[in-house]
Design a protein around this motif. Structure first.
Motif, PDB file in Angstrom:
ATOM      1  N   UNK A 330       0.448  -1.092  -0.103  1.00 46.15           N
ATOM      2  CA  UNK A 330       0.058   0.019   0.067  1.00 46.15           C
ATOM      3  C   UNK A 330       0.835   1.030   0.346  1.00 46.15           C
ATOM      4  N   UNK A 331       2.472   1.426   0.031  1.00 48.46           N
ATOM      5  CA  UNK A 331       2.895   2.378   0.051  1.00 48.46           C
ATOM      6  C   UNK A 331       2.553   2.830  -1.448  1.00 48.46           C
ATOM      7  N   UNK A 332       2.489   2.808  -1.505  1.00 51.94           N
ATOM      8  CA  UNK A 332       2.301   3.709  -2.984  1.00 51.94           C
ATOM      9  C   UNK A 332       1.473   4.824  -3.317  1.00 51.94           C
ATOM     10  N   UNK A 333       0.591   4.324  -2.397  1.00 48.74           N
ATOM     11  CA  UNK A 333      -0.292   5.558  -2.401  1.00 48.74           C
ATOM     12  C   UNK A 333       0.280   6.432  -1.976  1.00 48.74           C
ATOM     13  N   UNK A 334       1.437   6.998  -1.190  1.00 47.81           N
ATOM     14  CA  UNK A 334       2.209   7.793  -0.649  1.00 47.81           C
ATOM     15  C   UNK A 334       3.205   8.412  -1.037  1.00 47.81           C
ATOM     16  N   UNK A 335       3.165   7.396  -2.402  1.00 46.42           N
ATOM     17  CA  UNK A 335       4.266   8.259  -3.371  1.00 46.42           C
ATOM     18  C   UNK A 335       4.164   9.433  -4.277  1.00 46.42           C
ATOM     19  N   UNK A 336       2.915   9.679  -4.497  1.00 46.46           N
ATOM     20  CA  UNK A 336       2.091  10.187  -5.439  1.00 46.46           C
ATOM     21  C   UNK A 336       3.141  10.872  -5.893  1.00 46.46           C
ATOM     22  N   UNK A 337       3.784  11.810  -5.600  1.00 40.21           N
ATOM     23  CA  UNK A 337       4.432  12.641  -5.830  1.00 40.21           C
ATOM     24  C   UNK A 337       6.104  12.749  -6.233  1.00 40.21           C
ATOM     25  N   UNK A 338       7.131  11.263  -6.006  1.00 43.75           N
ATOM     26  CA  UNK A 338       7.856  11.022  -6.482  1.00 43.75           C
ATOM     27  C   UNK A 338       7.861  10.504  -7.710  1.00 43.75           C
ATOM     28  N   UNK A 339       8.603  11.646  -8.430  1.00 43.26           N
ATOM     29  CA  UNK A 339       8.590  10.908  -9.717  1.00 43.26           C
ATOM     30  C   UNK A 339       9.269   9.195  -9.928  1.00 43.26           C
ATOM     31  N   UNK A 340      10.778   8.720  -9.283  1.00 49.04           N
ATOM     32  CA  UNK A 340      11.926   8.071  -9.368  1.00 49.04           C
ATOM     33  C   UNK A 340      11.319   7.315  -8.845  1.00 49.04           C
ATOM     34  N   UNK A 341      10.466   7.276  -7.983  1.00 47.96           N
ATOM     35  CA  UNK A 341       9.708   5.634  -7.701  1.00 47.96           C
ATOM     36  C   UNK A 341       8.231   4.958  -8.315  1.00 47.96           C
ATOM     37  N   UNK A 342       8.479   5.126  -9.353  1.00 49.74           N
ATOM     38  CA  UNK A 342       7.277   5.152 -10.475  1.00 49.74           C
ATOM     39  C   UNK A 342       8.017   4.708 -11.104  1.00 49.74           C
ATOM     40  N   UNK A 343       9.375   4.312 -11.758  1.00 44.68           N
ATOM     41  CA  UNK A 343      10.108   3.276 -13.056  1.00 44.68           C
ATOM     42  C   UNK A 343       9.920   1.999 -12.477  1.00 44.68           C
ATOM     43  N   UNK A 344       8.185   1.942 -10.303  1.00 46.27           N
ATOM     44  CA  UNK A 344       8.891   0.025  -9.984  1.00 46.27           C
ATOM     45  C   UNK A 344       7.669   0.439 -11.628  1.00 46.27           C
ATOM     46  N   UNK A 345       6.731   0.543 -12.652  1.00 44.79           N
ATOM     47  CA  UNK A 345       5.715  -0.238 -12.957  1.00 44.79           C
ATOM     48  C   UNK A 345       6.508  -0.872 -14.038  1.00 44.79           C
ATOM     49  N   UNK A 346       8.209  -0.899 -14.311  1.00 41.75           N
ATOM     50  CA  UNK A 346       8.520  -1.672 -15.236  1.00 41.75           C
ATOM     51  C   UNK A 346       8.385  -3.145 -14.251  1.00 41.75           C
TER      52      UNK A 346
END
Length: 752
Positions: A330-346
Motif C-alpha cells: 500500500x506504500x504506493x499511495x504515499x508516493x504520488x509526488x515521487x517521480x523516481x518511485x514510479x519507475x517501479x511500473x517496469x
C-alpha cells in the motif's frame, strides 16, 4: 511557514463540483477539476472548505434519438438519498443567510457535505419563504437566461461569503475557480469598508489573499453581463461599498465588451494571484487578460499557470490499485509526488500488465454494449440491426483496438476531425485482420446548436454501411461512463483547435491507466508528451485558415493511426500481445501518475499562491489595514502621475565595447510628483531569438544620482556584461512599492 495548517484556511468557490455521479452538481471538466481539487486537499490534510450551489435538477441528463438529436432531460434530484445535511452554527441552529435582489430579499439555506477531511457548503434558494421565481435560482446548472445567471453568481459569491461568516469560518485565503464567483470580492470589500477602510484600501486588502484561476481561452467561457442588467442588480449596493456606480462598472470593464461587465475582469482586479491551467494556457491568458496590465509585456505580467491534475484514487481503475497493492504494498499511495518511485511500473510482468488492460477493456465493452443496445431498442431498431451495430462490442472482443473520444461537444474540440478523409478511415476500420472500433460520447450545451450538430453528424456516420458497428455513439455521458472509458479504451484521442484547449484532463485520467494518448499538442499534453508515452499531433499556426488546419491535422492524425498506432498494437510477436505497446503503456503510467495528479496540483497552489497570498494579507492587514491604505494611496498617486512620466538617454550610445570594459548608461526620468524611490529604472540585457524577439537573460538596476537642470531624476549604471558576443539591451522604468504582491501589478511601464 507561508501556510500554517493549524491557523490558515482556504475557501474555494466554484459554480460546479464533480465529486461523484450520485451528487449531480457538475456539467463537465470544470466541475470534475473542482471535485479533484477538494479530494486532493483532503488527502493532503489541507485546511479547506468549498462553496457551491445546491442544484435541484443539476445539469441535464442526455439521450440521443433515432435521428441523432440530443434530448435534454432535467430530473429532480432525490435529496433524501444524498449525503447532505443542513449546515448548523455553534449553537446547533440551521444557517440561513439573505441576499437583497431588486425589490425583495431572498433567503438562502446552507447545506453541508462532508468529503473526507473537507467540507463542501452548498447554497439553496428553494425555500417556502421565497417566491417561485427565486426558488428556481438554484434549480439548474447553466440553465435559464442572463437574469438567472447573474442571480446564481450573486448567490454564490455574496451569499457564499455570508454563509461562511454565519458559520464563523474565517478563511485566510480565498480561491475563485473561474469568474462565476467573483462577486465574493465585493462582499468582502463591503465588510472591510464597514470597518472604516476606504474602498480602494478594502479592495487591496481583499485582493491580497484572493487567488483566481481562469479555465478557458474561449471567449464564450467568460461571463459578460450587460451594464443595464448590472445596474438593476447593484445600483442599491454600491453605497455600502463607498463608490459610485460608474466606478463599480469600471471593475468589470474589458476591451471588446463595451457596455458589458466582464466577470473575469472583476476577478482579475479583485485578486493578486492569477493562473491559467497549463503552460500554454497561462501564456494565452496573459495575452487575453493583458488589458489589466497594458504597458507590461505579456510574458512578464502577473498571469501565471498551474497545470491541472486528476485525483488518482478516483480515476485509477480498481484493478490497477489491487495489482499495485500486491506488487508494491500500500506504500504506493504515499508516493504520488515521487517521480523516481514510479519507475517501479517496469517491474510488473508484461503478461500481468496486459491481462489487467484486457480485463478493463472487457468491462468497458460489456458496459458499452448494454448502453448501445438500450439506446437502439428505444429508438426502434430491429434485433438484426442491433446485432449488426453491436457486433464488435462483445466483452470477448478484447483483441479489437478501441479508440475513445469523450468530452463536451463544442466545435473547437473538433470531434469530427477523424472524418476528414472518410474513405481512408473506412479502409483503416474495415481491415478484417486488424479490428478497430471508435467510441464517441459527450454532451453539447442545450443552447449550443453547432455542438449538437456534431452529435448528429457522428450519428449519421455511425449508420453508414462502412462504419456500422465500428463507430459507436454513446448517450448519457457522466462520471460513471467516463471512468469506464478512460480505463478501458486503448487510445484516447483529443483533437482541439490549438491553443483553445486550456488543459484537457480526460487524457490524464486515461494516461494514468496505461491508455495511450493520441492528441494535439495543446493543454497539458504539450507538457506531458515525451515521445515515448503516446503520440502528438503537431498543431498548425492558429492564424492559418481553419479548413486548411483541419485538413492538415486530420491527415497527420490518420498518418499516425495507420503507420504507428495500428501496426504497433497488432504486432503480437507470437506473445499474444505487443511488447512495444506495453512499453509505451508503461511509459504513460510512469510519466503521468507522479506529475499529473491533483496532489501535485494542490501543492503547487500551496507553494506558489496560497502561501504567498496568506503572507501578503498579513502584511497589508497589520495595524487595522494601515499598509493597505498606504498602498491604495500610492497606487492612486501613480495612476494620476504616470501618464506624464518620460525617460530619455543622456549618454552617447556605443555600438561595441571591448572585453573587460564597461558601458556607462545615464538616463533622465521626468517623474512629476513621484520620487526616485517610487520607481525602478533598469537595463535588460539579452539576445534576439530566431523570430527576432528580445529574450532577457539579465536585469541591471540603474541608481539614482541627483537631478538635471530641468528637474528630471538622473539614473546611472556602468554596465559590465558577463557574456561575450553580440548583446542587446533595453531600458525601462516602472513604479515599485515594497507592499506590492507582484512588481508589475500596476500595469505601468515606460520604455526608452
Amino acid at each position: 511557514l507561508l501556510f500554517d495548517p493549524k491557523q490558515d484556511l482556504v475557501a474555494y468557490f466554484c459554480l460546479e463540483f464533480g465529486f461523484h455521479e450520485s451528487l449531480p452538481l457538475y456539467s463537465g471538466g470544470l466541475g470534475i477539476l473542482a471535485g479533484d481539487h477538494c479530494k486532493a486537499a483532503s488527502d493532503l490534510g489541507l485546511p479547506f472548505v468549498a462553496v457551491g450551489l445546491l442544484y435541484r435538477q443539476g445539469y441535464f441528463t442526455q439521450t440521443i434519438d433515432g435521428h441523432g438529436s440530443q434530448i435534454a432531460h432535467y430530473v429532480p434530484t432525490q435529496f433524501q438519498d444524498l449525503p447532505i445535511t443542513p449546515a448548523v452554527d455553534s449553537e446547533g441552529r440551521e444557517v440561513h443567510v439573505h441576499l437583497d435582489l431588486p425589490g425583495r430579499s431572498v433567503e438562502i439555506k446552507v447545506w453541508r457535505v462532508q468529503a473526507g477531511r473537507i467540507s463542501l457548503h452548498l447554497l439553496d434558494t428553494d425555500l417556502p419563504s421565497n417566491s417561485e421565481e427565486d426558488r428556481a435560482i438554484t434549480y439548474q446548472l447553466y440553465g435559464g437566461d442572463n437574469d438567472t445567471r447573474i442571480q446564481q453568481e450573486m448567490v454564490l459569491g455574496i451569499g457564499g461569503a455570508r454563509a461562511l461568516r454565519a458559520l464563523n469560518i474565517s478563511p485566510t485565503v480565498w480561491h475563485i475557480n473561474e469568474g462565476h464567483a467573483a462577486f465574493m470580492i465585493l462582499e468582502r470589500c463591503r465588510d472591510l469598508h464597514a470597518t472604516g477602510l476606504e474602498f480602494d484600501a478594502a479592495l487591496e486588502l481583499a485582493a491580497a489573499n484572493t487567488v483566481f484561476t481562469t479555465h478557458t481561452p474561449v471567449p464564450a467561457g467568460h461571463d459578460v453581463f450587460d451594464h443595464e442588467l448590472v445596474r438593476r442588480y447593484f445600483k442599491e449596493k454600491v453605497g455600502a461599498l463607498g463608490i459610485t456606480l460608474e466606478r463599480f462598472l469600471e471593475l468589470g470593464s474589458s476591451p471588446g465588451n463595451q457596455g458589458g461587465f466582464n466577470m473575469t475582469a472583476l476577478a482579475l482586479r479583485g485578486s493578486r494571484y492569477h493562473n491559467g491551467v497549463s503552460e500554454i494556457h497561462g501564456r494565452i491568458a496573459s495575452r487575453m487578460e493583458g488589458y489589466c496590465w497594458p504597458q507590461v509585456p505579456h510574458t512578464e505580467n502577473p498571469m501565471g499557470h498551474i497545470t491541472n491534475g486528476v485525483h488518482v484514487p478516483t480515476f485509477l481503475a480498481l484493478q490497477w490499485s489491487s495489482l499495485f497493492d500486491m506488487q508494491f504494498s500500500a506504500q504506493w499511495r504515499n508516493q504520488l509526488l515521487n517521480h523516481e518511485y514510479w519507475q517501479c511500473i517496469d517491474e510488473i510482468a508484461d503478461h500481468n500488465f496486459w491481462s489487467v488492460r484486457q480485463l478493463l477493456k472487457s468491462e468497458l465493452l460489456s458496459s458499452v454494449q448494454r448502453r448501445a443496445v438500450q439506446r437502439y431498442r428505444r429508438n426502434g431498431c430491429s434485433e438484426a440491426q442491433i446485432e449488426n451495430l453491436t457486433r464488435l462490442l462483445s466483452p470477448d472482443n478484447t483483441d479489437t483496438l478501441l479508440l475513445g473520444f469523450a468530452r463536451r461537444f463544442a466545435t473547437y474540440k473538433r470531434a469530427t476531425l477523424l472524418f476528414q478523409d472518410t474513405e481512408r478511415l473506412a479502409r483503416l476500420l474495415n481491415n478484417p485482420d486488424r479490428p478497430i472500433a471508435m467510441i464517441f460520447a459527450g454532451k453539447a450545451h442545450p443552447r449550443d446548436l453547432p455542438g449538437q450538430q456534431l452529435i448528429h453528424t457522428i450519428h449519421e456516420y455511425s449508420l453508414q454501411p462502412e462504419f456500422e458497428g465500428r463507430i459507436v455513439l454513446l448517450e448519457g455521458y457522466d462520471l460513471a461512463l467516463a471512468r469506464k472509458l478512460v480505463t478501458g479504451v486503448d487510445v484516447w484521442i483529443n483533437t482541439p483547435e490549438h491553443p483553445l484547449e486550456a488543459s484537457g484532463t480526460s487524457g490524464e485520467k486515461a494516461g494514468i491507466n496505461g491508455v495511450l494518448n493520441l492528441s494535439v499538442l495543446d493543454g497539458w499534453w504539450a507538457e506531458g508528451f515525451n515521445g515515448e508515452n503516446g503520440w502528438g499531433i503537431t498543431p498548425h499556426d492558429p492564424h492559418l485558415d481553419l479548413e486548411l488546419r483541419n485538413r492538415e491535422e486530420g491527415r497527420e492524425l490518420m498518418d499516425i493511426l495507420e503507420r504507428e498506432v495500428v501496426p504497433l498494437y497488432f504486432n503480437r510477436d507470437g506473445h499474444g500481445f505487443s511488447e512495444g505497446w506495453i512499453e509505451r503503456s508503461k511509459a504513460s503510467m510512469k510519466s503521468l501518475i507522479p506529475q499529473y495528479n491533483s496532489q501535485r496540483m494542490v501543492m503547487d497552489y500551496v507553494m506558489k499562491y496560497y502561501g504567498p497570498a496568506n503572507l501578503q494579507f498579513q502584511s497589508l492587514s497589520a495595524e487595522a489595514g494601515k499598509p493597505a491604505n498606504t498602498l491604495a494611496e500610492w497606487k492612486k498617486r501613480i495612476g494620476n502621475t504616470w501618464p506624464k512620466v518620460t525617460i530619455r538617454r543622456l549618454d552617447e550610445s556605443r555600438s561595441f565595447i571591448l572585453a573587460g570594459d564597461t558601458l556607462p548608461i545615464e538616463v533622465a526620468v521626468q517623474l512629476g510628483e513621484l520620487t526616485p524611490e517610487d520607481v525602478v529604472v533598469e537595463c535588460l540585457l539579452g539576445n534576439e531569438n530566431e523570430r527576432g524577439e528580445f529574450v532577457t537573460h539579465s536585469h541591471y538596476p540603474l541608481h539614482a544620482r541627483g537631478t538635471s537642470d530641468q528637474g528630471e531624476a538622473l539614473f546611472h549604471i556602468d554596465l559590465a556584461p558577463t557574456l561575450p558576443g553580440l548583446q542587446h539591451y533595453q531600458i525601462r522604468v516602472y513604479p515599485y512599492h515594497p507592499l506590492l504582491s507582484h512588481p508589475f501589478e500596476t500595469g505601468c511601464m515606460v520604455w526608452l
